[in-house]
Design a protein around this motif. Structure first.
Motif, PDB file in Angstrom:
ATOM      1  N   ALA A 120     104.332  50.839  78.633  1.00 25.30           N
ATOM      2  CA  ALA A 120     105.583  51.593  78.530  1.00 25.30           C
ATOM      3  C   ALA A 120     106.335  51.282  77.243  1.00 25.30           C
ATOM      4  O   ALA A 120     106.980  52.154  76.668  1.00 25.30           O
ATOM      5  CB  ALA A 120     106.466  51.291  79.744  1.00 25.30           C
ATOM      6  N   ASN A 121     106.255  50.026  76.774  1.00 29.31           N
ATOM      7  CA  ASN A 121     106.976  49.623  75.559  1.00 29.31           C
ATOM      8  C   ASN A 121     106.007  49.528  74.392  1.00 29.31           C
ATOM      9  O   ASN A 121     104.947  48.909  74.523  1.00 29.31           O
ATOM     10  CB  ASN A 121     107.665  48.274  75.772  1.00 29.31           C
ATOM     11  CG  ASN A 121     108.729  48.342  76.844  1.00 29.31           C
ATOM     12  OD1 ASN A 121     108.454  48.747  77.968  1.00 29.31           O
ATOM     13  ND2 ASN A 121     109.947  47.955  76.512  1.00 29.31           N
ATOM     14  N   PRO A 122     106.334  50.098  73.248  1.00 30.76           N
ATOM     15  CA  PRO A 122     105.410  50.057  72.108  1.00 30.76           C
ATOM     16  C   PRO A 122     105.280  48.648  71.535  1.00 30.76           C
ATOM     17  O   PRO A 122     106.179  47.818  71.658  1.00 30.76           O
ATOM     18  CB  PRO A 122     106.053  51.013  71.100  1.00 30.76           C
ATOM     19  CG  PRO A 122     107.504  50.997  71.439  1.00 30.76           C
ATOM     20  CD  PRO A 122     107.571  50.829  72.928  1.00 30.76           C
ATOM     21  N   LEU A 123     104.160  48.423  70.888  1.00 27.81           N
ATOM     22  CA  LEU A 123     103.905  47.153  70.219  1.00 27.81           C
ATOM     23  C   LEU A 123     104.553  47.212  68.840  1.00 27.81           C
ATOM     24  O   LEU A 123     104.182  48.040  68.008  1.00 27.81           O
ATOM     25  CB  LEU A 123     102.406  46.914  70.098  1.00 27.81           C
ATOM     26  CG  LEU A 123     101.938  45.540  69.620  1.00 27.81           C
ATOM     27  CD1 LEU A 123     102.413  44.453  70.568  1.00 27.81           C
ATOM     28  CD2 LEU A 123     100.419  45.515  69.506  1.00 27.81           C
ATOM     29  N   VAL A 124     105.540  46.352  68.599  1.00 20.81           N
ATOM     30  CA  VAL A 124     106.297  46.350  67.349  1.00 20.81           C
ATOM     31  C   VAL A 124     105.817  45.180  66.499  1.00 20.81           C
ATOM     32  O   VAL A 124     105.587  44.083  67.002  1.00 20.81           O
ATOM     33  CB  VAL A 124     107.809  46.228  67.623  1.00 20.81           C
ATOM     34  CG1 VAL A 124     108.593  46.179  66.319  1.00 20.81           C
ATOM     35  CG2 VAL A 124     108.280  47.382  68.504  1.00 20.81           C
ATOM     36  N   GLY A 125     105.677  45.404  65.203  1.00 19.76           N
ATOM     37  CA  GLY A 125     105.333  44.304  64.308  1.00 19.76           C
ATOM     38  C   GLY A 125     103.854  44.097  64.114  1.00 19.76           C
ATOM     39  O   GLY A 125     103.412  43.032  63.705  1.00 19.76           O
ATOM     40  N   GLY A 126     103.036  45.119  64.409  1.00 24.65           N
ATOM     41  CA  GLY A 126     101.598  45.009  64.174  1.00 24.65           C
ATOM     42  C   GLY A 126     100.884  44.429  65.371  1.00 24.65           C
ATOM     43  O   GLY A 126     101.462  43.733  66.193  1.00 24.65           O
ATOM     44  N   GLY A 127      99.577  44.725  65.456  1.00 17.61           N
ATOM     45  CA  GLY A 127      98.797  44.209  66.567  1.00 17.61           C
ATOM     46  C   GLY A 127      97.366  43.912  66.186  1.00 17.61           C
ATOM     47  O   GLY A 127      96.536  43.624  67.043  1.00 17.61           O
ATOM     48  N   SER A 128      97.071  43.987  64.892  1.00 19.32           N
ATOM     49  CA  SER A 128      95.693  43.769  64.458  1.00 19.32           C
ATOM     50  C   SER A 128      95.307  42.301  64.442  1.00 19.32           C
ATOM     51  O   SER A 128      94.139  41.969  64.248  1.00 19.32           O
ATOM     52  CB  SER A 128      95.488  44.365  63.060  1.00 19.32           C
ATOM     53  OG  SER A 128      96.385  43.758  62.133  1.00 19.32           O
ATOM     54  N   ASP A 129      96.288  41.408  64.635  1.00 17.32           N
ATOM     55  CA  ASP A 129      95.995  39.976  64.561  1.00 17.32           C
ATOM     56  C   ASP A 129      95.990  39.314  65.937  1.00 17.32           C
ATOM     57  O   ASP A 129      96.119  38.109  66.042  1.00 17.32           O
ATOM     58  CB  ASP A 129      97.021  39.277  63.656  1.00 17.32           C
ATOM     59  CG  ASP A 129      98.460  39.528  64.109  1.00 17.32           C
ATOM     60  OD1 ASP A 129      98.661  40.403  64.959  1.00 17.32           O
ATOM     61  OD2 ASP A 129      99.367  38.846  63.584  1.00 17.32           O
ATOM     62  N   ILE A 130      95.828  40.090  67.006  1.00 19.44           N
ATOM     63  CA  ILE A 130      95.759  39.506  68.343  1.00 19.44           C
ATOM     64  C   ILE A 130      94.411  38.816  68.514  1.00 19.44           C
ATOM     65  O   ILE A 130      93.359  39.408  68.257  1.00 19.44           O
ATOM     66  CB  ILE A 130      95.965  40.595  69.416  1.00 19.44           C
ATOM     67  CG1 ILE A 130      97.433  41.038  69.407  1.00 19.44           C
ATOM     68  CG2 ILE A 130      95.573  40.097  70.797  1.00 19.44           C
ATOM     69  CD1 ILE A 130      97.762  42.117  70.409  1.00 19.44           C
ATOM     70  N   ARG A 131      94.452  37.560  68.952  1.00 16.65           N
ATOM     71  CA  ARG A 131      93.237  36.751  69.082  1.00 16.65           C
ATOM     72  C   ARG A 131      93.208  36.089  70.448  1.00 16.65           C
ATOM     73  O   ARG A 131      94.235  35.636  70.945  1.00 16.65           O
ATOM     74  CB  ARG A 131      93.164  35.683  67.992  1.00 16.65           C
ATOM     75  CG  ARG A 131      93.265  36.222  66.573  1.00 16.65           C
ATOM     76  CD  ARG A 131      93.081  35.122  65.541  1.00 16.65           C
ATOM     77  NE  ARG A 131      93.385  35.625  64.213  1.00 16.65           N
ATOM     78  CZ  ARG A 131      94.572  35.503  63.618  1.00 16.65           C
ATOM     79  NH1 ARG A 131      95.558  34.862  64.241  1.00 16.65           N
ATOM     80  NH2 ARG A 131      94.785  35.996  62.416  1.00 16.65           N
ATOM     81  N   PHE A 132      92.017  35.990  71.039  1.00 16.43           N
ATOM     82  CA  PHE A 132      91.838  35.316  72.320  1.00 16.43           C
ATOM     83  C   PHE A 132      90.378  34.890  72.419  1.00 16.43           C
ATOM     84  O   PHE A 132      89.498  35.443  71.743  1.00 16.43           O
ATOM     85  CB  PHE A 132      92.233  36.229  73.480  1.00 16.43           C
ATOM     86  CG  PHE A 132      91.681  37.629  73.385  1.00 16.43           C
ATOM     87  CD1 PHE A 132      90.481  37.961  73.990  1.00 16.43           C
ATOM     88  CD2 PHE A 132      92.358  38.616  72.683  1.00 16.43           C
ATOM     89  CE1 PHE A 132      89.967  39.242  73.901  1.00 16.43           C
ATOM     90  CE2 PHE A 132      91.857  39.909  72.593  1.00 16.43           C
ATOM     91  CZ  PHE A 132      90.652  40.221  73.199  1.00 16.43           C
ATOM     92  N   SER A 133      90.120  33.898  73.253  1.00 20.70           N
ATOM     93  CA  SER A 133      88.789  33.293  73.294  1.00 20.70           C
ATOM     94  C   SER A 133      87.717  34.280  73.734  1.00 20.70           C
ATOM     95  O   SER A 133      86.547  34.141  73.370  1.00 20.70           O
ATOM     96  CB  SER A 133      88.791  32.075  74.219  1.00 20.70           C
ATOM     97  OG  SER A 133      89.127  32.446  75.541  1.00 20.70           O
ATOM     98  N   GLY A 134      88.097  35.300  74.525  1.00 12.32           N
ATOM     99  CA  GLY A 134      87.116  36.279  74.980  1.00 12.32           C
ATOM    100  C   GLY A 134      86.419  37.026  73.855  1.00 12.32           C
ATOM    101  O   GLY A 134      85.339  37.591  74.058  1.00 12.32           O
ATOM    102  N   LEU A 135      87.003  37.032  72.654  1.00  6.86           N
ATOM    103  CA  LEU A 135      86.360  37.700  71.525  1.00  6.86           C
ATOM    104  C   LEU A 135      85.012  37.078  71.197  1.00  6.86           C
ATOM    105  O   LEU A 135      84.096  37.791  70.756  1.00  6.86           O
ATOM    106  CB  LEU A 135      87.269  37.641  70.289  1.00  6.86           C
ATOM    107  CG  LEU A 135      88.545  38.492  70.337  1.00  6.86           C
ATOM    108  CD1 LEU A 135      89.407  38.223  69.109  1.00  6.86           C
ATOM    109  CD2 LEU A 135      88.212  39.976  70.441  1.00  6.86           C
ATOM    110  N   VAL A 136      84.870  35.776  71.394  1.00  2.00           N
ATOM    111  CA  VAL A 136      83.593  35.131  71.085  1.00  2.00           C
ATOM    112  C   VAL A 136      82.833  34.713  72.337  1.00  2.00           C
ATOM    113  O   VAL A 136      81.638  34.415  72.254  1.00  2.00           O
ATOM    114  CB  VAL A 136      83.788  33.905  70.165  1.00  2.00           C
ATOM    115  CG1 VAL A 136      84.358  34.321  68.824  1.00  2.00           C
ATOM    116  CG2 VAL A 136      84.672  32.850  70.815  1.00  2.00           C
TER     117      VAL A 136
END
Length: 551
Positions: A453-469
């Motif tokens: 419902a609320n937009p992501l402000v300030g960018g979101g391309s740098d979201i990181r979490f262990s599930g990526l690897v």
């Protein structure tokens, strides 16, 4: 040797504490030192079945020993001294080498042709697993390099020295000017200012900085080399190659369609605050009482040796034994010995608190029970058919179906549950995009704004979490299996499928069918993605029962 190894692994399951664990471990290590790879040769004067059984007898001791060591390491590794840890590692490497040598033998003529041309589905499935296991093997330098990049990325994400400045964000709630990573969830529950919650949440999601991003990039490059060597267009296609949803487009379509049913959900930074205002549901449920309900529902009976050792029966067939270990908080299933029809009974260990106090614990115990029962009930005469499901996104269908039969007594409010599901969906979409070709990647901000419902402000391309690897492009699997479990249970409740039918296909699986064949046996001869579209349509739309039963 098989009997000795079973006694040793069972001894582990009866042991609690640091004194008693040493003797069984020492004996297992001695068994490992004296272990040799039994020679095999295809005999044309014997049937394919007789030859396959000869391989099973030759290798079952090796596989039991490997299971015993894995059990010991998972349960007692913190008690090992350095010498014991080194010996366990050396033994595991020896067993890995033996398994690889055997796979080289079994994936050559006449073994493959004889089993594939057999009319016995168990032999056909066994040949498929030999091929699949061989495809999973990577050169040791490549394995070590991938593990190093994964470890470095996770280490950078969770460095204890990292902290987030509250003063700079003008978001202090007490005298503290900074908080550590472990305190973020508590902070988000207490912070009444929504803008502050979003800023601190985003700072947490982008933790690890340049060092973490460098490790992730190195991991991507290493996987890119593997995908190119195997002639896949991108890493995501390589990682999904054996799945039910086997292309990035199929996974992306599933995630996007599923997300569309829960659009405008509570944003993730507001989850803790919302739950605190509503109040988290609590329950008090006896673990063994829940287990007894599960066994009864599945048509299984229990013969209690005592309160902590249960023998499990299906009609007159003894499936095996479940050993209970009490823990203050941990809930887990450990395989002590894999059940193999005609060769050995299964033994599983369940670790659980005596009392369950929340919905997550209840679901976790049902999942662990499903894994234990599947270990015991597996109906093939070949270890590999019982142990492995080729498609990674089909490995826990039985668990998710059983969880759908036993929903939490006090479930989370619907708006919170949907927001949690959307957050999982979003992370899976980001993980998929991370390993797609650049031209195919979704914009992470757009994907977020479509879901919340609320937009992501300030960018979101740098979201990181262990599930990526850890899971990478496969992160969608638990969501997909959850939905499939719901659909199968919905069909059972509408009398389109029966309890016995589902148990026989998902738990016993006598022929060792792949997950694709299991679903076709239950739902009809359609592709996994066609079944996925039907699944989503029928879960989220009310239709006539007669339509549902046209399987």
């Amino acid at each position: 040797m098989l009997k000795n190894i079973f006694i040793l692994t069972l001894a582990f399951s009866l042991t609690i504490g640091g004194v008693a664990h040493a003797s069984p471990l020492a004996t297992l290590l001695q068994q490992c030192q004296s272990l040799t790879l039994s020679p095999i040769e295809y005999r044309s004067d014997l049937s394919p079945l007789a030859n396959a059984i000869a391989v099973e007898r030759a290798d079952l001791g090796l596989r039991n020993l490997n299971d015993g060591l894995n059990y010991a390491q998972k349960k007692f590794s913190q008690l090992f001294n350095q010498d014991q840890a080194n010996q366990v590692l050396a033994c595991q490497m020896k067993l890995t080498d033996y398994r690889q040598q055997r796979l080289v033998q079994l994936n050559q003529a006449p073994w493959q042709s004889a089993l594939q041309q057999s009319q016995d589905p168990q032999l056909q499935q066994l040949a498929l697993r030999w091929q699949w296991l061989a495809r999973q093997q990577l050169p040791k330098p490549t394995q070590l390099s991938l593990i190093a990049s994964q470890t470095e990325f996770q280490h950078r994400l969770n460095l204890p020295s990292q902290s987030i400045s509250l003063e700079r964000a003008q978001c202090m709630v007490d005298e503290r000017t900074r908080i550590g990573l472990k305190d973020v969830s508590r902070y988000l529950m207490k912070q009444s200012d929504a803008d502050c919650r979003q800023r601190i949440w985003h700072a947490y999601q982008s933790r690890g900085g340049y060092a973490a991003q460098t490790a992730l990039s190195r991991y991507q490059v290493e996987l890119q080399h593997l995908s190119e060597q195997s002639f896949y267009p991108d890493v995501a296609s390589y990682l999904l190659r054996d799945n039910l949803l086997s292309t990035p487009k199929q996974v992306a379509d599933y995630l996007d369609i599923s997300a569309s049913y829960h659009s405008q959900a509570i944003p993730p930074w507001d989850l803790g605050w919302t739950l605190r205002q509503i109040g988290a549901p609590s329950l008090a449920f006896d673990s063994k009482q829940l287990a007894q309900s599960v066994f009864t529902q599945l048509g299984l009976s229990i013969d209690k040796i005592d309160e902590n050792y249960w023998r499990v029966w299906q009609d007159k067939r003894l499936l095996g034994q479940i050993n209970w270990q009490q823990s203050p908080k941990q809930i887990d299933h450990l395989t002590v010995r894999q059940g193999v029809l005609g060769s050995q009974f299964g033994v599983s260990e369940l670790v659980t608190p005596a009392q369950l106090t929340n919905a997550r614990q209840q679901q976790r115990l049902v999942e662990s029970l499903a894994l234990a029962i599947k270990n015991l009930a597996a109906g093939s005469r070949f270890y590999l058919n019982n142990r492995y499901v080729i498609e990674r996104d089909g490995q826990r269908l039985a668990s998710h179906w059983l969880k759908a039969q036993f929903p939490p007594q006090q479930a989370l409010p619907q708006q919170v549950a949907e927001a949690q599901q959307q957050w999982q969906n979003y992370r899976a979409r980001v993980a998929l995009a991370t390993f797609q070709a650049p031209s195919q990647r979704v914009n992470p901000v757009d994907a977020f704004n479509q879901r919340f419902a609320n937009p992501l402000v300030g960018g979101g391309s740098d979201i990181r979490f262990s599930g990526l690897v850890v899971q990478g492009a496969n992160l969608y699997q638990s969501l997909w299996q959850h939905d499939m479990g719901l659909w199968l249970e919905q069909l059972r409740q509408q009398n389109c499928l029966t309890q016995d039918q589902l148990f026989d296909v998902l738990f016993v699986n006598e022929s060792g069918l792949t997950a694709k064949r299991q679903l076709q046996q239950l739902l009809g001869n359609q592709s996994p993605f066609e079944l996925t579209k039907r699944m989503l349509n029928e879960i989220y739309h009310t239709r006539a029962v007669t339509d549902h039963c046209q399987l």
